[in-house]
Enzyme design. Structure first.
Site, PDB file in Angstrom:
ATOM      1  N   GLY A 135      49.900  30.021  40.720  1.00 40.40           N
ATOM      2  CA  GLY A 135      49.613  30.380  42.110  1.00 40.40           C
ATOM      3  C   GLY A 135      50.294  31.680  42.502  1.00 40.40           C
ATOM      4  O   GLY A 135      51.417  31.672  43.003  1.00 40.40           O
ATOM      5  N   TYR A 136      49.615  32.771  42.260  1.00 39.33           N
ATOM      6  CA  TYR A 136      50.148  34.081  42.632  1.00 39.33           C
ATOM      7  C   TYR A 136      49.350  34.659  43.809  1.00 39.33           C
ATOM      8  O   TYR A 136      49.838  34.841  44.893  1.00 39.33           O
ATOM      9  CB  TYR A 136      50.047  35.055  41.450  1.00 39.33           C
ATOM     10  CG  TYR A 136      51.186  35.018  40.464  1.00 39.33           C
ATOM     11  CD1 TYR A 136      51.836  33.839  40.140  1.00 39.33           C
ATOM     12  CD2 TYR A 136      51.605  36.184  39.826  1.00 39.33           C
ATOM     13  CE1 TYR A 136      52.866  33.819  39.209  1.00 39.33           C
ATOM     14  CE2 TYR A 136      52.638  36.181  38.900  1.00 39.33           C
ATOM     15  CZ  TYR A 136      53.271  34.997  38.588  1.00 39.33           C
ATOM     16  OH  TYR A 136      54.277  34.987  37.668  1.00 39.33           O
ATOM     17  N   SER A 137      48.067  34.962  43.515  1.00 33.95           N
ATOM     18  CA  SER A 137      47.252  35.712  44.484  1.00 33.95           C
ATOM     19  C   SER A 137      46.991  34.928  45.761  1.00 33.95           C
ATOM     20  O   SER A 137      46.856  33.706  45.746  1.00 33.95           O
ATOM     21  CB  SER A 137      45.907  36.066  43.871  1.00 33.95           C
ATOM     22  OG  SER A 137      46.092  36.716  42.657  1.00 33.95           O
ATOM     23  N   SER A 169      43.126  29.964  38.824  1.00 35.75           N
ATOM     24  CA  SER A 169      42.318  29.500  37.687  1.00 35.75           C
ATOM     25  C   SER A 169      42.690  28.074  37.318  1.00 35.75           C
ATOM     26  O   SER A 169      43.865  27.755  37.153  1.00 35.75           O
ATOM     27  CB  SER A 169      42.540  30.379  36.460  1.00 35.75           C
ATOM     28  OG  SER A 169      42.062  31.659  36.703  1.00 35.75           O
ATOM     29  N   GLU A 252      51.341  37.472  30.254  1.00 38.36           N
ATOM     30  CA  GLU A 252      49.903  37.389  30.489  1.00 38.36           C
ATOM     31  C   GLU A 252      49.200  38.571  29.833  1.00 38.36           C
ATOM     32  O   GLU A 252      48.227  38.417  29.118  1.00 38.36           O
ATOM     33  CB  GLU A 252      49.588  37.383  31.989  1.00 38.36           C
ATOM     34  CG  GLU A 252      48.077  37.431  32.254  1.00 38.36           C
ATOM     35  CD  GLU A 252      47.708  37.369  33.736  1.00 38.36           C
ATOM     36  OE1 GLU A 252      48.442  37.929  34.552  1.00 38.36           O
ATOM     37  OE2 GLU A 252      46.675  36.751  34.035  1.00 38.36           O
ATOM     38  N   SER A 382      44.775  44.980  37.641  1.00 39.99           N
ATOM     39  CA  SER A 382      43.447  45.572  37.461  1.00 39.99           C
ATOM     40  C   SER A 382      43.506  46.821  36.588  1.00 39.99           C
ATOM     41  O   SER A 382      44.586  47.341  36.302  1.00 39.99           O
ATOM     42  CB  SER A 382      42.855  45.937  38.822  1.00 39.99           C
ATOM     43  OG  SER A 382      43.535  47.082  39.334  1.00 39.99           O
ATOM     44  N   GLU A 384      42.832  49.815  37.355  1.00 37.56           N
ATOM     45  CA  GLU A 384      43.497  50.901  38.089  1.00 37.56           C
ATOM     46  C   GLU A 384      45.006  50.681  38.129  1.00 37.56           C
ATOM     47  O   GLU A 384      45.781  51.625  37.989  1.00 37.56           O
ATOM     48  CB  GLU A 384      42.936  50.994  39.513  1.00 37.56           C
ATOM     49  CG  GLU A 384      41.500  51.523  39.597  1.00 37.56           C
ATOM     50  CD  GLU A 384      40.439  50.503  39.171  1.00 37.56           C
ATOM     51  OE1 GLU A 384      40.741  49.288  39.137  1.00 37.56           O
ATOM     52  OE2 GLU A 384      39.307  50.917  38.872  1.00 37.56           O
TER      53      GLU A 384
END
Ligand SMILES: Cc1cc2nc3c(=O)[nH]c(=O)nc-3n(C[C@H](O)[C@H](O)[C@H](O)COP(=O)(O)OP(=O)(O)OC[C@H]3O[C@@H](n4cnc5c(N)ncnc54)[C@H](O)[C@@H]3O)c2cc1C
Lengths: 404, 378
Positions: A135-137, A169, A252, A382, A384
């Site tokens: 649970g990050y985002s 996820s 990760e 991401s 970027e």
């Protein structure tokens, strides 16, 4: 041969003999059935026996220490084991069955956990029995993760958690969660965050699956309404969860550079192309423009895999991660996404496959991976953000907009 | 950087220091401005010979050190960084490889000691049109008495102006496009009927078109098999490609370093320009290309040392990838330096010009993409 090599070869013989005795031949080459993203089929019969034996030996998590259920192997031994498994048609479903447990949470617990936490959490992960999500985002904290607002309050003997996560996820099928939460709302953005671990099987946790463009629902919105975490399940120092959480993301990234093997190699793209597009009288692909772009892609892919080997070779006996490692997530992403696009192009009209009799399973799968593959440049920092990190940390350019 | 052994590390350090001091870009500029059409500075060449660089792929029996291609690549990367002009690649790598792979004992004995001591400058004269296309070799080699008579023209021959001998593929049978029927010859530069047309290229080195008008050679001039020379030629070319790719990696890496330095120091709008994300991301992309290229170049050189089955593939990969990186890098070098990048006084132009020159040698990117596809069976 050096002694190190002799030892490795002795280990190879041992691994081969063990596989010969323990891997059920009926499962050979059937990795994909048991290695799907969602963890694959429920285990019964021989598959169940296989996972139990693998876990018993600690070879589902080969490099973890044996006292926590791992195999206690060196990195080179683990590589040999992987080679032997591949040639026996064997596969290791434990990492996927454990969700984020093997690739991310476990290594972080090994590094930051108390002895009690290691004893409690690592063996069930190593056996593939407990699945973890992350649970990050949050809706307002994506790339800028440190702006997260889910909070945890000290309630004496436990923590009380309130707030919302998103893109979690496997949240709906997970047993445990590792989450970044705000424990000091008054501190600076990165300074008041802690890493908490808690069970998903409790009243204060609700998950709502989100349907993706690929049709699957591998992630959820996750709501916390007075959810509980044990006092003993704070990982690392209070209010320094940012450091712990960042470290976990490095694990990760390592697992997303192509270094992980999920068993089974896809057929070479050029063979697929010859099958769908045909060849001219000289044996060349009939579409010369496609042939040229395919060659460009295969060269890029080879360059990426050679870089993986080089980084591994340079890492041996060297405590500093080679700077080249920083490029691997983006190059892996480029290679995978281009491969998926070319696969669809090669399939032509058949590359519109969704389901039903008009399409083969291979075509449907190609479309699924194409769609799901778009996520590679979004999660785990991401595309970027990776470039920001290279610019800032490797090239030493000043941070203004180069955040992340 | 591959995991270099102690000897390779020492050579790298030695080469890096020497090139910066004795043969830096500044020296190449002086050479260009002098209008000399020799193409290199004899003092630089003697020093390379002195340091043993000309014997790296020569067997010990012929006075070399036989250290191999990866070691040679380590040196070429350093000369590439400073655009050092010399016949090192043409003679000591490519010429020596032709003899090493195709030469009889007698030929090796006759020729290699001269390559090692620098008195012989060999070069491979392969192309015949404005493109690299070795199978399209058309130059005639007719039987004449005991030997052969060569007629035809070779284009853009590196060091073609000064070479003391040429390795020349010519056609003893078949027609252009056939692999069969090509034979390699070793031809002395002072043979009657050879004419050299020195070329004033923007790369300001010793390139020449070389024409052969009924040049007579004995049968001892044949390298390898008559009619069956294509395999040898291809193997020699692969060594040329991998060696040149190492040089290109050095050239592009130096351009990268110059650009990064500018990104960190040039200020506009009150900030160093490297703080602008549009430029930071381009730098990150170029850095990624740099690392990918290094992996390919080193893998190709190592494959040659091990005589690996996939050596040909890896050599095309190395030349192709080095070509991509150098092409982009040389353009960004100018763009990111702004107006200064356009001035002759600044070195960027030398890198841009060198980039395009090496791109067309021993196969450009399109050639190697095509070859890679063919080698992979599509
Ligand atoms: C398949 C999938 C699985 C996931 N699983 C999990 C999970 O298990 N647990 C979890 O916590 N999260 C998970 N995520 C979430 C993922 O980590 C986030 O999507 C990611 O951090 C990006 O955040 P965002 O979606 O809010 O996009 P944003 O951060 O809003 O980004 C939008 C766009 O802006 C760009 N951008 C943002 N900041 C910058 C900057 N400084 N410079 C340049 N460009 C910038 C981004 O690159 C992107 O292109 C998952 C995501 C996907 C797609």
């Amino acid at each position: 041969m050096s002694t190190a090599n002799q030892d490795l070869e002795a280990f190879r013989a041992e691994a081969r003999a063990w596989l010969e005795e323990n891997f059920p031949k009926s499962l050979a080459g059937r990795a994909s059935e048991y290695m799907a993203m969602e963890g694959g089929k429920e285990l019964t019969g021989e598959a169940r026996t296989w996972v139990e034996r693998l876990a018993e030996r600690g070879w589902g998590t080969p490099t973890w220490p044996s006292e926590y259920g791992g195999g206690g192997l060196s990195a080179s031994q683990a590589a040999v084991l992987q080679e032997e498994m591949r040639s026996a048609g064997a596969f290791n479903p434990i990492p996927l069955r454990a969700g984020m447990g093997v690739t991310m949470v476990g290594p972080t617990i090994l590094e930051y956990g108390t002895e009690e936490q290691k004893q409690k959490h690592l063996p069930p992960i190593a056996r593939g029995e407990v699945r973890w999500c992350l649970g990050y985002s949050e809706p307002n904290a994506g790339s800028d993760l440190a702006s997260l607002s889910t909070r945890a309050e000290d309630a004496g003997d436990h923590w009380v958690i309130n707030g919302q996560k998103v893109w979690t996820s496997g949240a709906d099928i997970s047993d445990w969660c590792g989450a970044l939460v705000r424990t000091d709302p008054k501190a600076g953005k990165r300074d008041g965050i802690s890493f908490l671990m808690f069970t998903m099987h409790q009243e204060g946790v609700e998950t709502r699956p989100i349907r993706l463009i690929s049709g699957a629902s591998p992630f959820c919105e996750t709501f916390f309404n007075n959810a509980r975490a044990d006092k003993t399940d704070l990982l690392g120092p209070l209010n320094d969860g940012w450091t712990v959480g960042k470290r976990l993301l490095q694990h990760e990234r390592a697992s997303q550079t192509g270094a992980m093997d999920t068993g089974g190699r896809p057929a070479p793209l050029q063979e697929l192309a010859k099958r769908y597009v045909g060849t001219d009288e000289s044996g060349q692909l009939a579409d010369s423009d496609l042939r040229s772009r395919l060659a460009t892609h295969l060269m890029e892919s080879k360059a990426h895999s050679l870089t993986l080997s080089r980084v591994a070779a340079e890492a041996r006996g060297n405590p500093n991660v080679s700077a080249a490692a920083s490029i691997l997530k983006n190059t892996a992403t480029n290679v995978a996404q281009t491969r998926a696009e070319l696969t669809l192009e090669v399939m032509g009209h058949q590359g519109l496959a969704w389901e039903g009799d008009g399409f083969t399973e291979e075509e449907v799968n190609a479309v699924q991976s194409w769609l799901f593959g778009k996520a590679m440049s979004i999660y785990g920092g991401s595309f970027e953000i990776q470039y920001n990190i290279i610019a800032k940390n490797i090239l030493g350019l000043p941070e203004t907009t180069q955040k992340g | 950087m591959a995991v270099l052994n102690e000897e390779q590390t020492m050579l790298k350090d030695q080469a890096e220091a020497w090139v910066k001091e004795v043969a830096p870009v500044r020296a190449f500029r002086t050479l260009r401005d002098s209008g000399s059409d020799k193409g290199w500075d004899p003092a630089v060449w003697s020093a390379m010979v002195e340091m043993g660089w000309t014997g790296i792929v020569v067997p010990e029996a012929q006075g070399g050190s036989d250290l191999g291609y990866l070691t040679f690549g380590v040196l070429l990367e350093q000369t590439g960084r400073e655009l050092t002009a010399s016949p090192l690649l043409a003679s000591a790598l490519i010429g020596a490889s032709a003899l090493r792979l195709g030469g009889s004992d007698a030929q090796q004995r006759d020729w290699l000691p001269g390559v090692v001591d620098g008195s012989t400058v060999l070069t491979l004269a392969v192309d015949e049109s404005n493109r690299h296309a070795p199978t399209r070799t058309a130059m005639k080699a007719e039987k004449a008495g005991d030997g052969f008579k060569l007629t035809g023209t070779k284009t853009l021959v590196p060091e073609g102006g000064e070479a003391t001998a040429f390795v020349v593929p010519a056609r003893t049978s078949g027609k252009p496009g056939d692999e069969d029927g090509i034979t390699l010859f070793l031809v002395r530069g002072d043979s009657a009927g050879i004419e050299r047309q020195r070329l004033a290229t923007f790369d300001a080195r010793g390139y020449a078109n070389v024409s052969f008008d009924g040049v007579e050679v004995g049968k001892d001039a044949v390298l390898g098999e008559v009619d069956g020379g294509f395999g040898l030629l291809d193997a020699v070319l692969d060594r040329a490609r991998a060696g040149l790719a190492a040089e290109m990696l050095g050239t592009a890496s130096a351009a990268f370093d110059m650009t990064l330095d500018y990104l960190q120091t040039r200020k506009q709008f009150g900030a160093v320009i490297g703080s602008f994300q549009a430029l930071g991301h381009r730098a990150a992309a170029l850095y990624s290309q740099k690392e990918l290229t290094r992996s390919c170049v080193e893998a190709a050189l190592e494959a040659l040392d091990k005589d690996a089955d996939d050596a040909a593939q890896l050599c095309s990969l190395a030349k192709g990838k080095a070509g991509d990186f150098l092409f982009n890098m040389s353009n960004e070098l100018i763009q990111i330096h702004g107006g200064i990048g356009m001035t002759d006084e600044f070195d960027a132009g030398f890198y841009l010009k060198r980039a395009r020159a090496v791109e067309s040698l021993y196969g450009n990117r399109a050639f190697h993409r095509d070859r890679y596809a063919t080698l992979l069976g599509f």
